[in-house]
Design a protein around this motif. Structure first.
Motif, PDB file in Angstrom:
ATOM      1  N   GLU A 209       0.834  -1.210   0.000  1.00  0.00           N
ATOM      2  CA  GLU A 209       0.000   0.000   0.000  1.00  0.00           C
ATOM      3  C   GLU A 209       0.869   1.260   0.000  1.00  0.00           C
ATOM      4  OE1 GLU A 209      -4.020  -1.621   2.283  1.00  0.00           O
ATOM      5  OE2 GLU A 209      -2.270  -0.986   3.454  1.00  0.00           O
TER       6      GLU A 209
ATOM      7  N   ALA B 251      -9.045   9.068  -9.356  1.00  0.00           N
ATOM      8  CA  ALA B 251      -7.756   9.712  -9.093  1.00  0.00           C
ATOM      9  C   ALA B 251      -6.786   9.495 -10.248  1.00  0.00           C
ATOM     10  CB  ALA B 251      -7.156   9.169  -7.789  1.00  0.00           C
TER      11      ALA B 251
ATOM     12  N   PRO C  87     -10.807  12.946  -4.978  1.00  0.00           N
ATOM     13  CA  PRO C  87     -10.556  11.499  -5.106  1.00  0.00           C
ATOM     14  C   PRO C  87      -9.087  11.118  -4.948  1.00  0.00           C
ATOM     15  CG  PRO C  87     -11.107  12.473  -7.234  1.00  0.00           C
ATOM     16  CD  PRO C  87     -11.411  13.500  -6.198  1.00  0.00           C
TER      17      PRO C  87
ATOM     18  N   ASP D  97     -14.731   4.018  -5.392  1.00  0.00           N
ATOM     19  CA  ASP D  97     -14.206   4.161  -6.757  1.00  0.00           C
ATOM     20  C   ASP D  97     -13.247   5.344  -6.894  1.00  0.00           C
ATOM     21  OD1 ASP D  97     -16.001   6.193  -6.438  1.00  0.00           O
ATOM     22  OD2 ASP D  97     -17.105   5.833  -8.303  1.00  0.00           O
ATOM     23  N   SER D  98     -12.778   5.871  -5.757  1.00  0.00           N
ATOM     24  CA  SER D  98     -11.927   7.063  -5.810  1.00  0.00           C
ATOM     25  C   SER D  98     -10.606   6.792  -6.529  1.00  0.00           C
ATOM     26  CB  SER D  98     -11.657   7.598  -4.403  1.00  0.00           C
ATOM     27  OG  SER D  98     -10.967   6.638  -3.614  1.00  0.00           O
ATOM     28  N   ALA D  99     -10.071   5.564  -6.456  1.00  0.00           N
ATOM     29  CA  ALA D  99      -8.796   5.273  -7.101  1.00  0.00           C
ATOM     30  C   ALA D  99      -8.887   5.429  -8.611  1.00  0.00           C
ATOM     31  CB  ALA D  99      -8.335   3.861  -6.736  1.00  0.00           C
ATOM     32  N   TRP D 100      -9.994   4.945  -9.193  1.00  0.00           N
ATOM     33  CA  TRP D 100     -10.160   5.079 -10.641  1.00  0.00           C
ATOM     34  C   TRP D 100     -10.253   6.538 -11.048  1.00  0.00           C
ATOM     35  CZ3 TRP D 100      -8.997   0.878 -13.124  1.00  0.00           C
ATOM     36  CH2 TRP D 100      -9.241  -0.368 -12.547  1.00  0.00           C
TER      37      TRP D 100
ATOM     38  N   GLU E 172      -8.576  11.120  -1.169  1.00  0.00           N
ATOM     39  CA  GLU E 172      -9.263   9.984  -0.554  1.00  0.00           C
ATOM     40  C   GLU E 172      -8.564   8.661  -0.869  1.00  0.00           C
ATOM     41  OE1 GLU E 172     -11.676  10.038   1.669  1.00  0.00           O
ATOM     42  OE2 GLU E 172     -11.491  12.221   1.594  1.00  0.00           O
ATOM     43  N   THR E 173      -7.983   8.546  -2.054  1.00  0.00           N
ATOM     44  CA  THR E 173      -7.257   7.322  -2.393  1.00  0.00           C
ATOM     45  C   THR E 173      -5.984   7.200  -1.556  1.00  0.00           C
ATOM     46  OG1 THR E 173      -8.097   7.428  -4.663  1.00  0.00           O
ATOM     47  CG2 THR E 173      -6.179   6.039  -4.267  1.00  0.00           C
TER      48      THR E 173
ATOM     49  N   MET F 208     -12.289   3.101   0.226  1.00  0.00           N
ATOM     50  CA  MET F 208     -11.786   3.716  -0.995  1.00  0.00           C
ATOM     51  C   MET F 208     -12.897   3.923  -2.025  1.00  0.00           C
ATOM     52  SD  MET F 208      -8.719   2.456  -3.539  1.00  0.00           S
ATOM     53  CE  MET F 208      -7.502   2.542  -2.220  1.00  0.00           C
TER      54      MET F 208
ATOM     55  N   SER G 252      -6.979   6.346   1.947  1.00  0.00           N
ATOM     56  CA  SER G 252      -7.394   4.953   2.060  1.00  0.00           C
ATOM     57  C   SER G 252      -6.189   4.019   2.082  1.00  0.00           C
ATOM     58  CB  SER G 252      -8.329   4.597   0.896  1.00  0.00           C
ATOM     59  OG  SER G 252      -8.673   3.227   0.924  1.00  0.00           O
TER      60      SER G 252
END
Length: 274
Positions: free
Chosen positions: A157, A248, A227, A243-246, A230-231, A241, A234
């Motif tokens: 991570e 971001a 996002p 869908d914030s990674a996508w 937040e990613t 998390m 997380s």
């Protein structure tokens, strides 16, 4: 840096023409990266400000406002991801001034006489800024650990968080480089970049989005910085998390694509290169 090549005469009795060839591989980019890194090391004030200002903001929010925002004392864990992006923004903003300075001092006219790829100069500024900002971010994270930041991230991570931070730094640096090309002076470039520096304050960097007024909460939730924060939060702290990674990664790639195309067009237009 250039090579002179004799070519066959175009007509009888004429002298051989001399044609300059472009440097092989990434030689030009390497030269401009070294040039930009050297300038960064000499401009110690800008580097120190890129570290000290986010650190001071982190200490301010942790020790002055943290008790009111989170009486449990864990506010530092919430605020650090936003401070990391602030650090990246402050560090990248100097790129706009460096690029604008190159465009206004006449050195680009000298580069224009050389057989260089138009993007080599910008590549030097961008790569040097990314390295400079990664160093500054590392210092800020180190200070955060000293004042109580306790991430729960696994090694994998941590790698993912650092990769996203590096991608964001690359994106924001390209944007500032394009702003530097569009600006008429280093001072104007600094002023135009203020909007990008202000975005983290209107996100979830310092307070949860749901605590904001409805009209501001909508903007904070849908703007690009939220996002990304937040990613990172997380990955480092184990918060949900979604869908914030996508979002971001998508926002960062969009910034890079737009800034690269815009910057290349501006450089060719202003430097007279095709």
């Amino acid at each position: 840096m250039t090579t002179l090549i004799d070519t066959a005469p175009s007509r009888a009795g004429s002298a051989p023409a001399l044609v300059r060839s472009r440097p092989a591989g990434l030689t030009a980019e390497a030269v401009f990266i070294r040039r930009s890194i050297t300038h960064s090391l000499r401009d110690t004030e800008a580097l120190l400000m890129a570290v000290f200002l986010p650190t001071m903001l982190m200490l301010l929010f942790t020790y002055v406002f943290g008790g009111a925002l989170d009486p449990s004392g864990g506010y530092v864990n919430y605020v650090v991801p936003g401070i990391i992006l602030l650090c990246a923004g402050f560090g990248a903003s100097s790129t706009a001034m460096y690029v604008a300075r190159d465009m206004t001092t006449g050195i680009i006219d000298r580069f224009r006489t050389m057989p260089l790829r138009a993007g080599a100069v910008l590549t030097g500024h961008v790569v040097a800024s990314v390295l400079r900002n990664l160093f500054a971010t590392g210092v800020v994270i180190g200070v955060a650990l000293l004042v109580g930041f306790r991430p729960t991230a696994t090694p994998l991570e941590w790698v993912a968080a650092i990769a996203l931070i590096a991608l964001y730094i690359l994106a924001i640096t390209y944007l500032f480089a394009a702003i530097g090309l569009a600006a008429g002076s280093p001072e104007a470039a600094n002023a135009y970049g203020f909007i990008l520096l202000f975005l983290p304050y209107l996100s979830s960097a310092f307070v949860p989005v749901e605590t904001l007024p409805d009209w501001l909460a909508w903007f904070a939730e849908h703007q690009p910085i939220t996002p990304i924060i937040e990613t990172i939060r997380s990955l480092l702290m184990g918060t949900p998390m979604g869908d914030s990674a996508w979002w971001a990664v998508g926002w960062c790639l969009l910034f890079i694509a737009v800034a690269a195309v815009w910057g290349a067009w501006l450089f060719r237009r202003k430097a007279g290169r095709r």
